[in-house]
Structures are given as structure tokens and as C-alpha cells.
Write a protein that holds these residues in place. Structure first.
Motif, PDB file in Angstrom:
ATOM      1  N   THR A   1      10.724  -3.164  -7.313  1.00 47.48           N
ATOM      2  CA  THR A   1      11.105  -3.260  -8.731  1.00 47.48           C
ATOM      3  C   THR A   1       9.950  -3.536  -9.677  1.00 47.48           C
ATOM      4  O   THR A   1      10.187  -3.876 -10.844  1.00 47.48           O
ATOM      5  CB  THR A   1      12.178  -4.357  -8.914  1.00 47.48           C
ATOM      6  N   ASP A   2       8.709  -3.370  -9.226  1.00 44.40           N
ATOM      7  CA  ASP A   2       7.579  -3.560 -10.144  1.00 44.40           C
ATOM      8  C   ASP A   2       7.542  -2.389 -11.135  1.00 44.40           C
ATOM      9  O   ASP A   2       7.173  -1.264 -10.795  1.00 44.40           O
ATOM     10  CB  ASP A   2       6.262  -3.646  -9.379  1.00 44.40           C
TER      11      ASP A   2
ATOM     12  N   VAL B   1       4.259  -0.279 -11.738  1.00 47.64           N
ATOM     13  CA  VAL B   1       3.940   0.712 -10.703  1.00 47.64           C
ATOM     14  C   VAL B   1       4.926   1.874 -10.766  1.00 47.64           C
ATOM     15  O   VAL B   1       4.539   3.038 -10.658  1.00 47.64           O
ATOM     16  CB  VAL B   1       3.944   0.042  -9.316  1.00 47.64           C
ATOM     17  N   ILE B   2       6.203   1.567 -10.954  1.00 41.77           N
ATOM     18  CA  ILE B   2       7.205   2.622 -11.085  1.00 41.77           C
ATOM     19  C   ILE B   2       6.859   3.550 -12.250  1.00 41.77           C
ATOM     20  O   ILE B   2       7.027   4.774 -12.175  1.00 41.77           O
ATOM     21  CB  ILE B   2       8.601   2.012 -11.265  1.00 41.77           C
ATOM     22  N   ALA B   3       6.353   2.979 -13.339  1.00 41.67           N
ATOM     23  CA  ALA B   3       6.012   3.795 -14.511  1.00 41.67           C
ATOM     24  C   ALA B   3       4.941   4.826 -14.192  1.00 41.67           C
ATOM     25  O   ALA B   3       4.918   5.911 -14.786  1.00 41.67           O
ATOM     26  CB  ALA B   3       5.553   2.895 -15.656  1.00 41.67           C
ATOM     27  N   VAL B   4       4.052   4.506 -13.269  1.00 41.64           N
ATOM     28  CA  VAL B   4       3.042   5.481 -12.842  1.00 41.64           C
ATOM     29  C   VAL B   4       3.718   6.646 -12.125  1.00 41.64           C
ATOM     30  O   VAL B   4       3.445   7.821 -12.387  1.00 41.64           O
ATOM     31  CB  VAL B   4       1.997   4.805 -11.938  1.00 41.64           C
ATOM     32  N   ASP B   5       4.616   6.329 -11.203  1.00 40.86           N
ATOM     33  CA  ASP B   5       5.342   7.372 -10.481  1.00 40.86           C
ATOM     34  C   ASP B   5       6.163   8.235 -11.436  1.00 40.86           C
ATOM     35  O   ASP B   5       6.236   9.460 -11.281  1.00 40.86           O
ATOM     36  CB  ASP B   5       6.258   6.720  -9.448  1.00 40.86           C
TER      37      ASP B   5
ATOM     38  N   SER C   1       0.830  -1.205   0.000  1.00 44.32           N
ATOM     39  CA  SER C   1       0.000   0.000   0.000  1.00 44.32           C
ATOM     40  C   SER C   1       0.861   1.250   0.000  1.00 44.32           C
ATOM     41  O   SER C   1       0.587   2.207  -0.732  1.00 44.32           O
ATOM     42  CB  SER C   1      -0.938   0.008   1.202  1.00 44.32           C
ATOM     43  N   GLU C   2       1.909   1.259   0.828  1.00 47.45           N
ATOM     44  CA  GLU C   2       2.772   2.446   0.843  1.00 47.45           C
ATOM     45  C   GLU C   2       3.371   2.698  -0.527  1.00 47.45           C
ATOM     46  O   GLU C   2       3.355   3.822  -1.032  1.00 47.45           O
ATOM     47  CB  GLU C   2       3.890   2.308   1.880  1.00 47.45           C
ATOM     48  N   PHE C   3       3.902   1.653  -1.160  1.00 52.51           N
ATOM     49  CA  PHE C   3       4.527   1.860  -2.464  1.00 52.51           C
ATOM     50  C   PHE C   3       3.493   2.307  -3.500  1.00 52.51           C
ATOM     51  O   PHE C   3       3.763   3.194  -4.321  1.00 52.51           O
ATOM     52  CB  PHE C   3       5.217   0.578  -2.923  1.00 52.51           C
TER      53      PHE C   3
END
Length: 527
Positions: A288-289, A292-296, A258-260
Motif C-alpha cells: 500500500t505504499d 511506489v504505486i504511483a510509479v507503477d 525489492s520485488e515490489f
């Protein structure tokens, strides 16, 4: 950094009540840096003053080896306690020779040699929070040192500030950094005081919006509540910073995820605060997902906003550069609950169908406009929603266990009914290619064999095995939005046996059905 109550009292007593200057994201600091939120690591949350050159080097090595560098993490950041307690005779800061025998320059050279960047810490006061020399009235001298050492990122704290106005102190270092000519990301660790978000974008590349985080769900939740309201102030080059990630530091896997998810949705800096040298596969599965990183890291640079929040059931939406919308359904409460919204409510244009890509499980589903999921207590479900259609049904993928980064595997490529289903290194073989069907089966070997609950048993620790597809209830499984795979006959979760223990998650580990408990050994994603 941790700040003492006495410091807060001094600030309250002596800081003048000055009018704040509002700066929109369009006025972001023009140093050309942090066009997307910075990603990296900082030692403080896991080590406090236990910083050393060797720790920095070891962490840089791990970030390369564990895939974090390839996933976009750049900065290896040193926090407080890196220097001696006194400046030298010329007034320069001195790296502690016992902790940094090669100095900051030698450490930076090593980090740069790994294709990463080095960050350092100082305070906009007479002393740091741990009592080492601060940079107040030494801004240019210290900025020159940082530049000469090859520093790429400065975290600038707020301790022992002598009541000097915030903007005066932080702008002084901003200008000093600019005069060095070296590109240095400037992080304002100002604790969210003086409404820093209203002027931070003209001063720094990111600014703390709250006090310090700690590794508890309550702390994370409080900081989320404060930061989520500030979306209008964030944008390329200047970001709201809700503090470092506590992922891997003791919260549950569900809470860590949830935090990430929330930090990525809020376009927050993704700065790990854990000991990466011993990070588990479960922790690394979160860090390393790439979806999800791409959203950030989306180039549009919009922070997600709260679409609705009723009774602790939150819906957040973040528009993305290609027209998609990232949606987080977050359950603040302790028990599972259904959270629902619609495509129109999250800002998507009217369409006949939409595609929901679950960014943690990688399962794709279609919808006519409803976005809904049963979300575990303290948990979240994160979708990338786009116009169009699509589904994971009928497509073949490996199934990867979050607790091990290993695959659901038919033992030894055998096809005999009753063959063991186990955990094994992902290799791309036919014995690891699983196809979800509309009937709820998980077929393998091109569809001739199925995942099967042994002998129709429905008790915890029932083994799963290979069996010819029969249409039986014991061969039906639901790929749920929370990342679990649940037997429809038993209501139990697909589970890596003993995968919640350090001795589990090894090649050959038995796969079984077990009471759903939110553990990483019950979390699966399509590879």
C-alpha cells in the motif's frame, strides 16, 4: 499456472514454426482497458485449487478493510479449479456448486458491491492446467458466460493446447470477448513463449513474459532479468507481465520490497499472490505504499529500463509524466554494496540541484547530480528524482514502523528526562512529531527534547529514551536510504523490541537499539 514438461514437449513437437507479427505499443488492443497496469489479487500462489466463493468474498472484504482498495487495487481474480469437470448438456461451463453455491454471478455481485471487480481463469486448450474443461473451440460460448456472470478480467492459460498456433488460439478468445460487448481485461498467460511481447499488444491487455514465479529470491531474480529487457513493448493498454507478486509468501522483507520496487519500476501488473486475510502490517506496508504505486501507475506508461548493470549492481530508470524520473538501485548480491549513478545518466536535464524523494522511507534529500546509496544484499533503494531542492531536515513528521504501522511515541505525552520511547497507534500528537536536524538529532516537542541512547550505551538491546538535547554522540542518528535509522555512536539500528515475532509490534512495545538485520521492525518511514 504450473505447466508440465509433457505439455512443453507437445508444443515443441506439434506447434508449427510460424513467423511472428511485431506489434508496437501504439497498436495496443483497442478495448479501452488497462491504461495503467492492472492491480489486484489472485488465489493461485497461496491456495492452488483451494478456491471457494467464501475465500473470494473474504479477500474482497480484506482489500477494502486493509487499504488496498483505496490504494488502487481493483481485481479479485479466481484461478483454476472453480468449475466442475464436465460441461452441462448445452456445452456450458458449470461453476462447482460446492465451491461457489451462489455461482460466479453471485460471487461477482458481492465483489462489485464492495466497489471491486471480479476476474476468472480459463485455458486456451482442451483442458485447464488442473484438468478442468478448457475453452479451445468453445471461445464464444465461454466468453458469453463470462460476460453474463459479470466477469471483468480473464486470465487465459496455455495448457493442453493441442499444438494449435498461439496467435490463432489467443486471438479467437480476444474476438469472442469483444463480441460480448462487456469490458473484460484480457490477460495472456502464455508463459513467454512465441515471443508473445512482439504480438501481445494487438491481442491482449497484458501478457506473461516468463514461466511461473515461486516464492524464492532466485525465481524473482530470474524473472526480473527476463522481463527488464522488454521495455519497448509495453505501454498504455498493453503490459509485460512478469507474473504475480510473491510479497508476503516467505521471502525476507528486504527481498519482498525489492520485488515490489522492481515490478513497479517495470510498469508490471501488481497482482498479489498471498493470503490477504492474514497479511501482516509489514506486508501491507509494501502493498500500500502509494508513492511506489504511483510509479507503477504513472499515466505516461513507460516501463523502466536498465541504465547500468555491473557485477549484479543494477540501476533502473523510469521516466514519469511530470518530468520526474523513478530510479531503483538494486543489489542482486548477498552483501551490502554502494550503487551510484547520476541525474544525467537516468535521463534528467541539466540542473544545478535535484531532489531525491526516497519512496519507501519518504526521506527527502538534495544533490547536485549524484545518486548513490549503500544498498543491502538482495535489497533496493527507490527514489523519485526531480529538478529543484528540498530536504527532510528541519521538518516534523511521525516516524512509522513498517512492522506495525504504529508510531515512535513518547510515553503518555510526558516530558521528563528518561521517559520511555515506545510504539503506539499514530495519533498526530506532539509526542509523535519528530524533527531530523542537520546535526543528526531527532528532536520532539518542538525541538526541546531528543531521542537518546540510554547512558551512552552501545550494546544491542540498549533502550532509547527522552532526554534534553545535549549534542552528545548518543543523540545522533542517521536516516539511511535503506529505511533504517542507525545510531552514529553505536552503529546499531532503531528497533521495535521483539517486533520480529508475532507477539511484538503492540502498543507499548519498547524501542531499542539492536544489531541491524534487515527486519521490518527496523524499517521506518516519515509519515
Amino acid at each position: 499456472m504450473r505447466k508440465a514438461a509433457v505439455i512443453l514437449a507437445l508444443v515443441t513437437l506439434f506447434a508449427p514454426a510460424a513467423a511472428t507479427v511485431t506489434a508496437s505499443p501504439a497498436e495496443a488492443l483497442g478495448n479501452g482497458l488497462a491504461k495503467t497496469p492492472p492491480m489486484g489479487w489472485n488465489d493461485w500462489n497461496a491456495f492452488g485449487c483451494g478456491i471457494s466463493e467464501q475465500l473470494v468474498k473474504d479477500t474482497a472484504d480484506r482489500m477494502v478493510a486493509n487499504g488496498m482498495k483505496d490504494a488502487g487495487y481493483q481485481y479479485v481474480n479466481i484461478d483454476d479449479c472453480w468449475m466442475t469437470h464436465n460441461r452441462d448438456s448445452a456445452g456450458n461451463l458449470v461453476p462447482d456448486p460446492a465451491k461457489f453455491p451462489d455461482g460466479i454471478k453471485g460471487t461477482a455481485d458481492y465483489v462489485h458491491g464492495k466497489g471491486l471487480k471480479l476476474g476468472i481463469y480459463e485455458s486456451a486448450g482442451t483442458a485447464t492446467c488442473a484438468g478442468y474443461p478448457g475453452s479451445l473451440n468453445h471461445e464464444q460460448q465461454d466468453a458469453n458466460s463470462f460476460a453474463a456472470w459479470g466477469v471483468d478480467y480473464l486470465k487465459y492459460d496455455n495448457c493442453n493446447n493441442q499444438g494449435v498456433p498461439y496467435q490463432q488460439r489467443y486471438n479467437a478468445m480476444r474476438d469472442a470477448l469483444a463480441r460480448t460487448g462487456r469490458p473484460i481485461v484480457y490477460s495472456l498467460c502464455e508463459w513467454g513463449e512465441d515471443s508473445v511481447w512482439t504480438w501481445g499488444s494487438a491481442t491482449g491487455n497484458l501478457w506473461r513474459t516468463t514461466g511461473d514465479i515461486n516464492a524464492s529470491y532466485g525465481s524473482m531474480l530470474s524473472i526480473f532479468h527476463s522481463n527488464v529487457k522488454l521495455a519497448q513493448y509495453a505501454g498504455p493498454g498493453g503490459w509485460n507481465d512478469p507474473d504475480m507478486l510473491e510479497v508476503g509468501n516467505g521471502m525476507s522483507f528486504t527481498e519482498d520490497r525489492s520485488e515490489f520496487s522492481l515490478w513497479a519500476e517495470m510498469a508490471a501488473p501488481l497482482i498479489s499472490g498471498t493470503d490477504l486475510r492474514g497479511a501482516t502490517p509489514a506486508t501491507l506496508s509494501l502493498y500500500t505504499d502509494r508513492d511506489v504505486i504511483a510509479v507503477d501507475q504513472d499515466s505516461l506508461g513507460r516501463q523502466g529500463t536498465q541504465v547500468s548493470s555491473s557485477g549484479g549492481l543494477d540501476v533502473l530508470a523510469k521516466p514519469l509524466s511530470n518530468g520526474d524520473v523513478a530510479v531503483v538501485l538494486f543489489n542482486e548480491n548477498g552483501s551490502a554494496a554502494t550503487i551510484s549513478t547520476t541525474a544525467s545518466a537516468v535521463g534528467l536535464p541539466s540542473a544545478s540541484s535535484y531532489r531525491l524523494n526516497n519512496l519507501w522511507s519518504h526521506v527527502v534529500t538534495g544533490t547536485s547530480g549524484s545518486i548513490s546509496a549503500t544498498v543491502p544484499g538482495h535489497g533496493s533503494v527507490m527514489y523519485r528524482v526531480s529538478q529543484g531542492s528540498g530536504s527532510s531536515v528541519g521538518t516534523t513528521h511521525p516516524l512509522v514502523a513498517a512492522s506495525a504501522n504504529r508510531c515512535l511515541d513518547v510515553y503518555d505525552n510526558q516530558t521528563t528526562p528518561g521517559t520511555k520511547i515506545e510504539l503506539w497507534d499514530c495519533g498526530g500528537g506532539a509526542n509523535q512529531g519528530w524533527t531530523p536536524t542537520a546535526a543528526g538529532e531527532l528532536r520532539v516537542y518542538g525541538g526541546t527534547q531528543c531521542l537518546d541512547a540510554y547512558n551512552n550505551q552501545t550494546t544491542p538491546e540498549t533502550k532509547v529514551e527522552l532526554w534534553g538535547c545535549s549534542g552528545g554522540a548518543n543523540q545522533r542518528f542517521e536516516l539511511r536510504p535503506d529505511g533504517t535509522i542507525v545510531g552514529t555512536q553505536s552503529g546499531l539500528c532503531l528497533d521495535v523490541a521483539h517486533g520480529d515475532q508475532s507477539s511484538g509490534n503492540v502498543n507499548g512495545a519498547q524501542i531499542q537499539l539492536y544489531t541491524c538485520n534487515g527486519g521490518a521492525n527496523q524499517q521506518w518511514r516519515l509519515g
